[in-house]
Design a protein around this motif. Sequence first.
Motif, PDB file in Angstrom:
ATOM      1  N   MET A 250       2.545   0.360  -5.216  1.00 25.01           N
ATOM      2  CA  MET A 250       3.576   0.580  -4.193  1.00 25.01           C
ATOM      3  C   MET A 250       3.201  -0.171  -2.918  1.00 25.01           C
ATOM      4  SD  MET A 250       5.018   4.180  -2.676  1.00 25.01           S
ATOM      5  CE  MET A 250       3.552   4.530  -1.708  1.00 25.01           C
ATOM      6  N   GLU A 251       4.152  -0.927  -2.395  1.00 24.69           N
ATOM      7  CA  GLU A 251       3.901  -1.695  -1.180  1.00 24.69           C
ATOM      8  C   GLU A 251       3.994  -0.799   0.057  1.00 24.69           C
ATOM      9  OE1 GLU A 251       6.015  -5.400  -0.736  1.00 24.69           O
ATOM     10  OE2 GLU A 251       6.405  -5.483  -2.892  1.00 24.69           O
TER      11      GLU A 251
ATOM     12  N   MET B 185       4.399  -1.183   4.552  1.00 25.34           N
ATOM     13  CA  MET B 185       4.700  -2.076   5.668  1.00 25.34           C
ATOM     14  C   MET B 185       3.532  -2.166   6.636  1.00 25.34           C
ATOM     15  SD  MET B 185       7.588  -3.411   5.020  1.00 25.34           S
ATOM     16  CE  MET B 185       7.790  -4.263   6.573  1.00 25.34           C
ATOM     17  N   ILE B 186       2.685  -1.146   6.661  1.00 27.22           N
ATOM     18  CA  ILE B 186       1.496  -1.126   7.508  1.00 27.22           C
ATOM     19  C   ILE B 186       0.272  -1.124   6.602  1.00 27.22           C
ATOM     20  CG2 ILE B 186       0.175   0.252   9.176  1.00 27.22           C
ATOM     21  CD1 ILE B 186       2.835   1.246  10.293  1.00 27.22           C
ATOM     22  N   ALA B 187      -0.693  -1.967   6.895  1.00 28.43           N
ATOM     23  CA  ALA B 187      -1.880  -2.089   6.056  1.00 28.43           C
ATOM     24  C   ALA B 187      -2.600  -0.756   5.902  1.00 28.43           C
ATOM     25  CB  ALA B 187      -2.831  -3.130   6.645  1.00 28.43           C
ATOM     26  N   GLY B 188      -3.010  -0.465   4.657  1.00 27.35           N
ATOM     27  CA  GLY B 188      -3.678   0.790   4.382  1.00 27.35           C
ATOM     28  C   GLY B 188      -4.961   0.975   5.165  1.00 27.35           C
ATOM     29  N   ASP B 189      -5.706  -0.109   5.375  1.00 25.63           N
ATOM     30  CA  ASP B 189      -6.962   0.033   6.108  1.00 25.63           C
ATOM     31  C   ASP B 189      -6.719   0.382   7.573  1.00 25.63           C
ATOM     32  OD1 ASP B 189      -5.917  -2.409   6.804  1.00 25.63           O
ATOM     33  OD2 ASP B 189      -7.754  -3.549   6.470  1.00 25.63           O
TER      34      ASP B 189
ATOM     35  N   ALA C   3      12.602   0.810  -4.179  1.00 22.09           N
ATOM     36  CA  ALA C   3      11.550   1.052  -5.170  1.00 22.09           C
ATOM     37  C   ALA C   3      10.231   0.392  -4.767  1.00 22.09           C
ATOM     38  CB  ALA C   3      12.004   0.555  -6.540  1.00 22.09           C
ATOM     39  N   ARG C   4      10.306  -0.700  -4.037  1.00 21.86           N
ATOM     40  CA  ARG C   4       9.081  -1.373  -3.563  1.00 21.86           C
ATOM     41  C   ARG C   4       8.185  -0.409  -2.802  1.00 21.86           C
ATOM     42  NH1 ARG C   4      10.704  -5.632   0.522  1.00 21.86           N
ATOM     43  NH2 ARG C   4       8.457  -5.626   0.912  1.00 21.86           N
ATOM     44  N   PHE C   5       8.828   0.505  -2.077  1.00 24.68           N
ATOM     45  CA  PHE C   5       8.086   1.424  -1.207  1.00 24.68           C
ATOM     46  C   PHE C   5       8.043   2.852  -1.760  1.00 24.68           C
ATOM     47  CE2 PHE C   5      10.248  -1.781   1.505  1.00 24.68           C
ATOM     48  CZ  PHE C   5       9.118  -2.477   1.915  1.00 24.68           C
ATOM     49  N   GLY C   6       8.514   3.030  -2.982  1.00 22.45           N
ATOM     50  CA  GLY C   6       8.517   4.364  -3.570  1.00 22.45           C
ATOM     51  C   GLY C   6       9.545   5.294  -2.958  1.00 22.45           C
ATOM     52  N   LEU C   7      10.604   4.739  -2.378  1.00 21.35           N
ATOM     53  CA  LEU C   7      11.656   5.546  -1.755  1.00 21.35           C
ATOM     54  C   LEU C   7      12.799   5.792  -2.728  1.00 21.35           C
ATOM     55  CD1 LEU C   7      11.918   3.820   1.757  1.00 21.35           C
ATOM     56  CD2 LEU C   7      10.833   6.022   1.260  1.00 21.35           C
TER      57      LEU C   7
END
Length: 429
Positions: A1-2, A4-8, A116-120
């Motif tokens: 899942m993509e 918009m803000i980096a996970g780190d 779907a890219r973002f799991g929405l």
Amino acid sequence: METMIAGDAVEQSNAAHEKALRADYAALGDQLDRRGIAIDAILGKVEAFGVAIPSWGVGTGGTRFARFPGPGEPRDVFDKVEDCAVINQLTRATPTVSLHIPWDKADTNRLKQAAARFGLGFDAMNSNTFSDARDQKHSYKFGSLSHADAAVRRQAVEHNIECIEIGRTLGSKALTVWIGDGSNFPGQVNFARAFERYLDAMKAIYAALPDDWRLFTEHKMYEPAFYSTVVQDWGTNYIIAKELGDKAYCLVDLGHHAPNVNIEMIVSRLIQFGKLGGFHFNDSKYGDDDLDAGSIDPYRLFLVFNELVDAELSGAKDFHPAHMLDQSHNVTDPIESLMLSAVEVQRAYAAALLVDRKALEGFQEENDALMATQTLKAAYRTDVEPILAMARLKSGGAIDPVAAYRASAYRQKVAAERPAAVGGSGGIV
């Protein structure tokens, strides 16, 4: 899942708060344990709770007088989906988006893939027959589903059926219908005939509803019509739901009532008779202000959820209300306001879960008014923030969503990519 803000970046933000959060969560757990409440059970319910984001909410709002655009406003529905993805990434409380047609009309397959890219997923579809769209044949200036002209009513019905078809492709399971129909002058319309026409039109929409869908009708006391509105209060809304059938329910917008109306009692009545469909959460001072949820009267929001939790725990029939924010953000960053509003709705739910219902029932039966109200206050005054923050942390969100969002510079990034909107026009959204 993509994302918009980096996970780190989120992890880095959480690192500064996690130690304190775990200490606060443990302390609250000890406090609740003394009250016979298992904190992890409350945490599990909060983690499972979600509220939908309105697509139109991520843009800067306005008033009838003016609208002052903000930087990086979404240009289209795909930008809106990206902004909604940021809200859910940081709060983990907003897994669905509610679309408004024709504002959000686009290639449905592309739109489904974008979400779907973002799991929405997609919540209820919203039709618009309160303003005229480009190239629309008939105007809604004097009404839509209740219009005196059958051709206008047909057009409005067809639009709602189109919303259903779009929603079927996207995976939505509900249609929300709110109309601005009404009058500005005594004698302008015949109340009974207008309502009869509305019911006939709504029956045509209801007939097109898939078997596994629900239809939500929304009442509003005034605006844009100021003398009368066709669906003006919850009583009329209940009549509509009963007239249409088992798939029809009443939607309650917290700003659509007269000042001082007991909204939590309306909620109780609709639950009791199996017709509560869901909510549009916001707050108000004077009327339909569409302010951030919990910003003016957080105790009323808690009292609404007290009724919802009571129904949830008692196994009320046909009880699975939809939850959505419906706000206008005129002077704040819409993403920040929506994040905090989602958290406030969660807060009201978590606090309502803490009510000692056995004690409350006892005080009610004994007519002990003071101790009954203090039982509610004991739950409301409990600081449930450690539960909310822990739910976000466990789900991969941000302990402090606004701090993480600001540190990410997301607004500055999209402001550089999206052309500045032109200001000067009026309009709530």
